[in-house]
Design a protein around this motif. Structure first.
Motif, PDB file in Angstrom:
ATOM      1  N   UNK A 185     -66.182  60.794 -41.456  1.00  0.00           N
ATOM      2  CA  UNK A 185     -66.118  61.568 -42.486  1.00  0.00           C
ATOM      3  C   UNK A 185     -65.197  62.794 -41.939  1.00  0.00           C
ATOM      4  N   UNK A 186     -65.656  63.365 -40.182  1.00  0.00           N
ATOM      5  CA  UNK A 186     -64.855  63.826 -39.186  1.00  0.00           C
ATOM      6  C   UNK A 186     -63.448  63.533 -39.275  1.00  0.00           C
ATOM      7  N   UNK A 187     -63.374  62.506 -38.730  1.00  0.00           N
ATOM      8  CA  UNK A 187     -62.270  61.617 -38.326  1.00  0.00           C
ATOM      9  C   UNK A 187     -61.407  61.795 -39.250  1.00  0.00           C
ATOM     10  N   UNK A 188     -61.957  61.378 -40.626  1.00  0.00           N
ATOM     11  CA  UNK A 188     -60.854  61.900 -42.286  1.00  0.00           C
ATOM     12  C   UNK A 188     -60.823  63.562 -42.033  1.00  0.00           C
ATOM     13  N   UNK A 189     -61.330  64.482 -42.234  1.00  0.00           N
ATOM     14  CA  UNK A 189     -61.313  65.425 -42.095  1.00  0.00           C
ATOM     15  C   UNK A 189     -60.024  66.030 -40.860  1.00  0.00           C
ATOM     16  N   UNK A 190     -60.473  65.890 -40.221  1.00  0.00           N
ATOM     17  CA  UNK A 190     -59.184  65.696 -38.583  1.00  0.00           C
ATOM     18  C   UNK A 190     -57.685  65.394 -39.231  1.00  0.00           C
ATOM     19  N   UNK A 191     -57.709  64.049 -39.833  1.00  0.00           N
ATOM     20  CA  UNK A 191     -56.274  63.606 -39.983  1.00  0.00           C
ATOM     21  C   UNK A 191     -55.865  64.113 -41.244  1.00  0.00           C
ATOM     22  N   UNK A 192     -56.523  64.674 -41.895  1.00  0.00           N
ATOM     23  CA  UNK A 192     -56.081  65.638 -43.386  1.00  0.00           C
ATOM     24  C   UNK A 192     -55.112  66.628 -43.036  1.00  0.00           C
ATOM     25  N   UNK A 193     -56.034  67.850 -41.770  1.00  0.00           N
ATOM     26  CA  UNK A 193     -55.719  69.005 -41.698  1.00  0.00           C
ATOM     27  C   UNK A 193     -54.643  69.534 -40.774  1.00  0.00           C
ATOM     28  N   UNK A 194     -54.976  67.687 -40.236  1.00  0.00           N
ATOM     29  CA  UNK A 194     -52.950  67.580 -38.845  1.00  0.00           C
ATOM     30  C   UNK A 194     -52.202  67.558 -40.089  1.00  0.00           C
ATOM     31  N   UNK A 195     -52.127  66.333 -40.911  1.00  0.00           N
ATOM     32  CA  UNK A 195     -51.444  66.119 -42.031  1.00  0.00           C
ATOM     33  C   UNK A 195     -51.063  66.993 -42.444  1.00  0.00           C
ATOM     34  N   UNK A 196     -51.743  67.865 -42.897  1.00  0.00           N
ATOM     35  CA  UNK A 196     -50.851  68.885 -43.724  1.00  0.00           C
ATOM     36  C   UNK A 196     -50.488  70.130 -43.385  1.00  0.00           C
ATOM     37  N   UNK A 197     -50.608  69.857 -42.313  1.00  0.00           N
ATOM     38  CA  UNK A 197     -50.132  70.944 -41.316  1.00  0.00           C
ATOM     39  C   UNK A 197     -48.437  70.535 -40.434  1.00  0.00           C
ATOM     40  N   UNK A 198     -48.425  69.433 -40.592  1.00  0.00           N
ATOM     41  CA  UNK A 198     -47.038  68.246 -40.185  1.00  0.00           C
ATOM     42  C   UNK A 198     -45.520  69.116 -40.928  1.00  0.00           C
ATOM     43  N   UNK A 199     -44.660  69.220 -39.985  1.00  0.00           N
ATOM     44  CA  UNK A 199     -43.812  70.342 -40.943  1.00  0.00           C
ATOM     45  C   UNK A 199     -42.673  68.761 -41.146  1.00  0.00           C
ATOM     46  N   UNK A 200     -42.203  69.264 -41.769  1.00  0.00           N
ATOM     47  CA  UNK A 200     -41.296  67.946 -42.191  1.00  0.00           C
ATOM     48  C   UNK A 200     -39.557  68.024 -41.733  1.00  0.00           C
ATOM     49  N   UNK A 201     -39.399  67.097 -40.970  1.00  0.00           N
ATOM     50  CA  UNK A 201     -38.451  67.000 -39.750  1.00  0.00           C
ATOM     51  C   UNK A 201     -37.127  67.193 -41.198  1.00  0.00           C
ATOM     52  N   UNK A 202     -37.035  66.285 -42.308  1.00  0.00           N
ATOM     53  CA  UNK A 202     -36.121  65.898 -42.808  1.00  0.00           C
ATOM     54  C   UNK A 202     -35.057  66.836 -43.476  1.00  0.00           C
ATOM     55  N   UNK A 203     -35.975  67.311 -43.404  1.00  0.00           N
ATOM     56  CA  UNK A 203     -35.507  68.720 -44.876  1.00  0.00           C
ATOM     57  C   UNK A 203     -35.130  69.566 -44.067  1.00  0.00           C
ATOM     58  N   UNK A 204     -35.822  69.987 -42.755  1.00  0.00           N
ATOM     59  CA  UNK A 204     -35.451  71.617 -41.675  1.00  0.00           C
ATOM     60  C   UNK A 204     -33.831  70.814 -41.440  1.00  0.00           C
ATOM     61  N   UNK A 205     -33.713  69.145 -41.106  1.00  0.00           N
ATOM     62  CA  UNK A 205     -32.443  68.530 -40.714  1.00  0.00           C
ATOM     63  C   UNK A 205     -31.523  69.073 -41.510  1.00  0.00           C
ATOM     64  N   UNK A 206     -31.418  68.805 -43.195  1.00  0.00           N
ATOM     65  CA  UNK A 206     -30.692  69.048 -44.136  1.00  0.00           C
ATOM     66  C   UNK A 206     -29.791  70.455 -44.327  1.00  0.00           C
ATOM     67  N   UNK A 207     -31.129  71.127 -44.416  1.00  0.00           N
ATOM     68  CA  UNK A 207     -30.803  72.774 -43.769  1.00  0.00           C
ATOM     69  C   UNK A 207     -30.163  73.157 -43.080  1.00  0.00           C
ATOM     70  N   UNK A 208     -30.089  72.310 -41.809  1.00  0.00           N
ATOM     71  CA  UNK A 208     -29.108  72.504 -41.179  1.00  0.00           C
ATOM     72  C   UNK A 208     -27.711  71.729 -40.897  1.00  0.00           C
ATOM     73  N   UNK A 209     -27.474  70.654 -41.959  1.00  0.00           N
ATOM     74  CA  UNK A 209     -26.175  70.192 -41.715  1.00  0.00           C
ATOM     75  C   UNK A 209     -26.787  69.082 -40.575  1.00  0.00           C
ATOM     76  N   UNK A 210     -27.619  68.419 -40.606  1.00  0.00           N
ATOM     77  CA  UNK A 210     -27.601  67.759 -38.993  1.00  0.00           C
ATOM     78  C   UNK A 210     -27.750  66.569 -39.625  1.00  0.00           C
TER      79      UNK A 210
END
Length: 67
Positions: free
Chosen positions: A42-67
């Motif tokens: 359960x602790x490992x699952x909580x940790x992975x969910x916490x990490x996943x929720x803080x992950x930045x979506x690089x695809x959206x950032x790249x689209x905004x910058x025109x890459x």
């Protein structure tokens, strides 16, 4: 003079020491209770969910910058 050594006794002692070493290793590997295993999972699952929720979506950032 040298003492007479029974090879059978020496072999049995060596096997006993090896068996004790294997038993200690198995206790270390598998020696947790079910509650401890569930809590760790359960602790490992909580940790992975916490990490996943803080992950930045690089695809959206790249689209905004025109890459």
């Amino acid at each position: 003079m040298n003492n007479i050594v029974s090879l059978k006794q020496v072999r049995r002692r060596r096997e006993k020491v090896e068996q004790e070493a294997r038993a200690a290793e198995n206790r270390r590997k598998h020696g947790r209770t079910k509650a401890e295993r569930l809590a760790a999972a359960q602790e490992a699952q909580r940790d992975s969910q916490r990490i996943e929720s803080h992950r930045m979506e690089t695809d959206k950032i790249d689209e905004k910058e025109g890459r």
